[in-house]
Write an enzyme that holds these catalytic residues in place. Structure first.
Site, short mmCIF file in Angstrom:
data_model
loop_
_atom_site.label_atom_id
_atom_site.label_comp_id
_atom_site.label_asym_id
_atom_site.label_seq_id
_atom_site.Cartn_x
_atom_site.Cartn_y
_atom_site.Cartn_z
CG LEU A 1 -1.95 -1.14 1.30
CD1 LEU A 1 -2.70 -1.10 2.62
CD2 LEU A 1 -2.93 -1.07 0.13
N GLY A 2 2.00 1.19 0.63
CA GLY A 2 2.86 2.37 0.71
C GLY A 2 4.12 2.05 1.47
N GLY B 1 7.59 4.04 3.70
CA GLY B 1 8.25 5.22 4.22
C GLY B 1 9.69 4.90 4.53
N GLY B 2 10.32 5.75 5.33
CA GLY B 2 11.73 5.55 5.62
C GLY B 2 11.99 4.34 6.50
CB ALA C 1 7.28 0.96 8.38
CE LYS D 1 4.38 3.06 10.13
NZ LYS D 1 4.04 4.35 10.80
CG ASP E 1 4.68 13.99 8.24
OD1 ASP E 1 4.97 14.95 7.50
OD2 ASP E 1 4.94 12.81 7.95
#
EC number: 2.7.11.21
Length: 631
Positions: A69-70, A72-73, A75, A92, A186
């Protein structure tokens, strides 16, 4: 990403009970943004994802890992389905190697502890978590339509009613967080997740923190560069006002297509933020510009609170839809504000004219109800259109559509696609030339817009056709026209409904709109020149005068789309005009600076080319049409 505030001793990971019931509503993935939005403090790229099956080592419950799904830095986020219950989550996955140091583990603990107790309609729901030897797993509500970043990437800009729709939900969730003493820190498009029923949820609490007194706030710079507040860059700490600043950047990005301080160089971006150096496009409505200017202020003390934002004219005087269609994820929606008077009038007119009379029906009762609703219709006619016609307004207007299209015409999508295909075919193969080919000697007279007034900040868009018919596309999506002899009123409550009345028999519910229409007619008659020297056509010669379906303003031109397929583009700077009509064959009419008009066959332009002046305008018209196309 930022280390958690303070360094605490490492402790065992607490384990939440696995729920026996599904989480309320669908929910979101992890941090995913269409642009490269590097976090100020980010770790290295995550290692390879885990295997296809995720197992809770304590309960033995298993989950099938699905699509990514996506990421990040620290996870990656996957769709995961409970093999026993069939409940789908967004999980996650944080590798244990990323939390080997005490402060790294403390950061994840901080995220879990802040998020796990949050219960709000517009906050991503935390479900449960566990860890094994390889990873930490945080199970969250799954949002099937990804994030607002994906919508923005597909659409580039959103309509103001859409922006209000999303911002109200963000503000609701943010108010809840601030009331609980939590700062998100954020806020950006990639952290607003969209559920299956188009509800927005605020998520990703990786940088969230407890609100501290100003003197105790950490001075660490964290967040995403394009959305960071100036006081954060100046190391003055992060308060609720910094979240409000980020919200202003989000609003600007959705309305304008890019963040307000975005540049090619990060240092330059930070300089612009610190100096609050940005531009407000004139195409935005006055309330939108005023709200953005209020939010994006250098001093945190000068920014409005969430309550003040919600009381601003942008929200109180603008239409907010109750729900957006799923199609709005990829294309411009057709939004029609509700109008009680119009709805009841449509019901009455259908009863009176659209079906066989019911002998048992008391028509006078409905007629009384219609007359009682006259005050509901928007506003009084303006005292002076001269003073207010130049006010900035919404850059777009659209006639309401029931889905079937105008009964004797075309839908907006059909007009756009037909014109786009024909014009693209003409421009793409056109050879270079210095002058235009010979125009048609005696072209058929065409109906075109000879005068127009944009008063959409209060009422709507008024225009006069070359046949002298005057019409208004109102802000609520209804359309009303006055015949050339000023004796007949034509009313379209939707694009598939049409009613005509003599001037003396217009229902009371429509009298306010008629008053506005007559003011538009009077103003254009007294103050505006006809926009070109084209052969006139009598209204009686036009079997079905075209209906304005949509208008769009840019900083250079006005685009108008009509129900008969006609496309007209008026250029502000030199008052030139481009009119596409006919279609079989396609005709291109160009009104030059000196108001002279020539009509060409599009096929001749394709074969022989045209002057740079005309070519430039054809290309701009093509770009305008592309912007309106859902493809």
């Amino acid at each position: 990403m930022e280390p958690a505030a303070g360094f605490l001793s490492p402790r065992p990971f607490p384990r939440a009970a696995v729920p026996s019931a599904p989480p309320a509503g669908p929910g979101p993935p992890a941090n995913a943004s269409p642009r490269s939005e590097p976090e100020v403090l980010a770790g290295p790229r995550a290692p390879d994802p885990p295997g296809r099956l995720i197992t809770d080592p304590l309960s033995g419950r298993t989950y099938t890992k699905g699509r990514l799904l996506g990421k990040g830095g620290f996870a990656r986020c996957y769709e995961a389905t409970d093999t026993e219950s069939g409940i789908a989550y967004a999980v996650k996955v944080i590798p244990q190697s990323r939390v080997a140091k005490p402060h790294q583990r403390e950061k994840i603990l901080n995220e879990i502890e802040l998020h796990r107790d949050l219960q709000h309609r517009h906050i991503v729901r935390f479900s449960h978590h566990f860890e094994d030897a390889d990873n930490i797993y945080i199970f969250l509500e799954l949002c099937s339509r990804k994030s607002l970043a994906h919508i923005w990437k597909a659409r580039h800009t959103l309509l103001e009613p859409e922006v209000r729709y999303y911002l109200r939900q963000i503000l609701s969730g943010l108010k809840y967080l601030h009331q609980r003493g939590i700062l998100h820190r954020d806020l950006k498009l990639g952290n607003f997740f969209i559920t299956d029923n188009m509800e927005l949820k605020v998520g990703d609490f990786g940088l969230a923190a407890r609100l501290e007194p100003p003197e105790q706030r950490k001075k660490t710079i964290c967040g995403t560069p394009n959305y960071v507040a100036p006081e954060v860059l100046l190391r003055q700490g992060h308060g609720p006002e910094a979240d409000v600043w980020s919200l202003g950047c989000v609003m600007y990005t959705l309305l304008c297509g890019s963040p307000p301080f975005e540049t090619a160089d990060l240092k330059e971006t930070y300089r612009c933020i610190k100096q609050v150096h940005y531009t407000l496009p004139a195409s935005l409505s006055l309330p939108a510009r005023q709200l953005l200017a209020a939010i994006l202020r250098a001093s945190p003390r000068d920014r409005p609170s969430i309550e003040q934002i919600l009381r601003h004219d942008f929200f109180t005087k603008g239409y907010t839809p109750d729900r957006l269609p799923v199609s709005s994820c990829v294309t411009v929606p057709d939004l029609t504000p509700p109008n009680p008077a119009r709805s009841l009038f449509a019901k009455v007119t259908k009863s009176l004219f659209g079906r066989k009379k019911n002998k048992n029906k008391n028509h006078s009762e409905d007629q009384d109800n219609v007359s009682c609703l006259a005050p509901v219709v928007s506003g009084q006619a303006p005292a002076s259109l001269i003073e207010t016609a130049a006010e900035d307004s919404s850059p777009r207007g659209t006639l309401a559509s029931s889905g079937d299209g105008f009964e004797e015409g075309l839908t907006v999508a059909t007009v756009v696609e037909s014109a786009l295909c024909a014009l693209r075919n003409c421009v793409a193969f056109m050879p270079p030339a210095e002058q235009n080919p010979a125009p048609l000697a005696q072209p058929e007279p065409l109906v075109w817009v000879s005068k127009w007034v944009d008063y959409s900040n209060k009422f709507g868009f008024g225009y006069q056709l070359s046949s002298r018919r005057v019409a208004v596309l109102f802000n609520d999506g209804t359309h009303m026209a006055l015949s050339a002899n000023r004796k007949t009123v034509h009313y379209n409550p939707t694009s598939t409904k049409h009613f005509s009345f003599s001037m003396g028999s217009v229902p009371r519910a429509l009298q306010p709109q008629l008053g506005i229409l007559r003011y538009f007619a009077s103003y254009m008659e007294q103050h505006l020149m006809k926009g070109g020297d084209l052969p006139s056509v009598e209204e009686a010669e036009v079997p079905a005068p075209p209906l304005l379906l949509q208008w769009v303003k840019t900083d250079q031109a006005l685009l108008m789309l009509f129900s008969d397929g006609t496309v007209q583009v008026n250029f502000y700077g030199d008052h030139t005009k481009l009119i596409l009509s006919g279609w079989e064959p396609l005709l291109v009419t160009f009104v030059a600076r000196n108001r002279s008009a020539c009509t060409y066959l599009a096929s001749h332009l394709r074969q022989l080319g045209c002057s740079p002046d005309l070519r430039q305008r054809l290309r701009y018209a093509l770009r305008l049409l592309r912007d309106q196309s859902p493809a």
